[in-house]
Motif scaffolding. Structure first.
Motif, short mmCIF file in Angstrom:
data_model
loop_
_atom_site.label_atom_id
_atom_site.label_comp_id
_atom_site.label_asym_id
_atom_site.label_seq_id
_atom_site.Cartn_x
_atom_site.Cartn_y
_atom_site.Cartn_z
N GLY A 78 0.82 -1.21 0.00
CA GLY A 78 0.00 0.00 0.00
C GLY A 78 0.85 1.26 0.00
N GLU B 38 -2.19 -2.51 -2.14
CA GLU B 38 -2.95 -2.60 -0.89
C GLU B 38 -3.80 -3.88 -0.81
N ASP B 39 -4.29 -4.35 -2.00
CA ASP B 39 -5.20 -5.50 -1.99
C ASP B 39 -4.48 -6.83 -2.24
N PRO C 81 -2.32 -4.08 5.72
CA PRO C 81 -3.78 -3.91 5.62
C PRO C 81 -4.51 -4.94 6.50
#
Ligand code: NAD
Length: 303
Positions: free
Chosen positions: A42, A72-73, A102
């Motif tokens: 991220g 981020e994912d 995250p």
């Protein structure tokens, strides 16, 4: 009395010069340089600026530095696979995963997946255990406590038999520095007390300290009258107390204060670290030192 100022900015320069020389020696002997990978997931602005400084400093001392930015994912499985890849990469001697991660990723699982022999942050439970045992078992002392101990030693402060009081019991500062100062050996051999939010007489304990290490995150917590005259005071706290316009850049910057009332404390202490410019610069420095040591161990063992 005006205390001797223990400046992390100066000690950092000394250590980085020493590391640079040793990198050249390693290169000469093994035709390889220490390798450090920083995995950033991220774009958290504080993490980005911290990682950028790490990369710049690693490059300055001649390391191979990989900055591995991930979205981020990213899934937990993909992140674990990435760590596994670097665990097996012989050109990498240090793996660092920038926190925080995250929410959908289990931080503990990720940190525990790092090979303990490449865990230059020293947060893997195996390295926490090694630190507890002390002596030759220790591979990676965590960076901020290692920086604190290095500053105390380089300032010429006697630790053997000294009363050390540590304010704060976190896993990254308070507990490990207390553990390090109580061990047998140079820069240690101290009598250590840890104080925290449930301690009954904080002031009374601080007043006994020959070496007072404060890592609470509470600006001005330690009052000047709590300091034993001549004591060494290490202020780990970094607290944003406001903003100002930088004279150099004209931009807004944070006003930082430590956990100790510095202006008054420096008239009582024998030695003291400032904030900023004290413990802060030591963390990245000791991260690079841990990576150098790791490279030395891996290369001399032929792995
Ligand atoms: P933390 O919040 O995890 O732990 C703080 C500790 O201080 C806790 O154990 C708590 O019991 C104790 N504490 C808090 N208030 C107290 C009070 N009023 N009386 C007695 N004890 C009290 O924090 P941390 O991660 O250990 O960090 C502490 C400070 O050090 C922060 O300001 C942080 O920003 C700074 N820090 C600086 C560096 C660096 O300079 N490189 C690195 C790590 C942390």
């Amino acid at each position: 009395m005006t205390a001797k100022l223990i400046k992390g900015t100066d000690i950092r320069e000394e250590i980085l010069d020493e590391i640079t020389k040793e990198v050249a020696e390693i290169k000469e002997k093994y035709n390889q340089v220490p390798g450090l990978v920083t995995i950033l997931v991220g774009e958290n602005p504080a993490s980005v600026s911290y990682v950028t400084l790490k990369v710049k400093t690693a490059e300055r001392v001649g390391f191979k530095e990989i900055q591995d930015n991930q979205p981020e994912d990213i899934s937990e499985a993909d992140l674990l696979a990435l760590i596994d890849k670097y665990n097996k990469d012989d050109s990498i001697h240090g793996i660092l995963v920038q926190l925080p991660l995250p929410k959908h990723v289990d931080e503990k699982k990720v940190l525990n997946a790092i090979d303990p022999d490449k865990d230059v942050d020293g947060f893997h439970p195996v390295n926490v255990g090694r630190l507890m045992i002390g002596g030759d078992e220790v591979k990676f002392p965590p960076c901020t406590p290692a920086g604190i101990q290095e500053m105390i030693v380089r300032a010429g402060v006697e630790t053997s038999g000294a009363e050390v009081v540590v304010v704060g019991r976190s896993n990254i500062v308070g507990k490990p520095i207390a553990n390090m100062m109580v061990q047998k050996g140079p820069g240690a051999n101290s009598t250590v007390t840890i104080v925290h939010t449930r301690t009954k007489d904080l002031e009374g304990h601080c007043k006994r300290a020959d070496i007072l290490i404060v890592a609470a995150g509470v600006p001005g917590l330690v009052k000047p009258e709590w300091i034993k005259p001549g004591a060494c005071v290490i202020d780990v706290g970094v607290n944003r107390v406001g903003e100002k316009i930088s004279e150099k850049t004209g931009r807004k910057v944070a006003i930082l204060r430590g956990d100790v009332d510095f202006d008054a404390a420096k008239e009582i202490a024998g030695a003291i670290t400032p904030v900023p410019g004290g413990v802060g610069p030591m963390t990245i420095t000791m991260l690079l030192f841990n990576t150098l040591e790791s490279a030395r161990r891996h290369l001399s063992a032929g792995v």
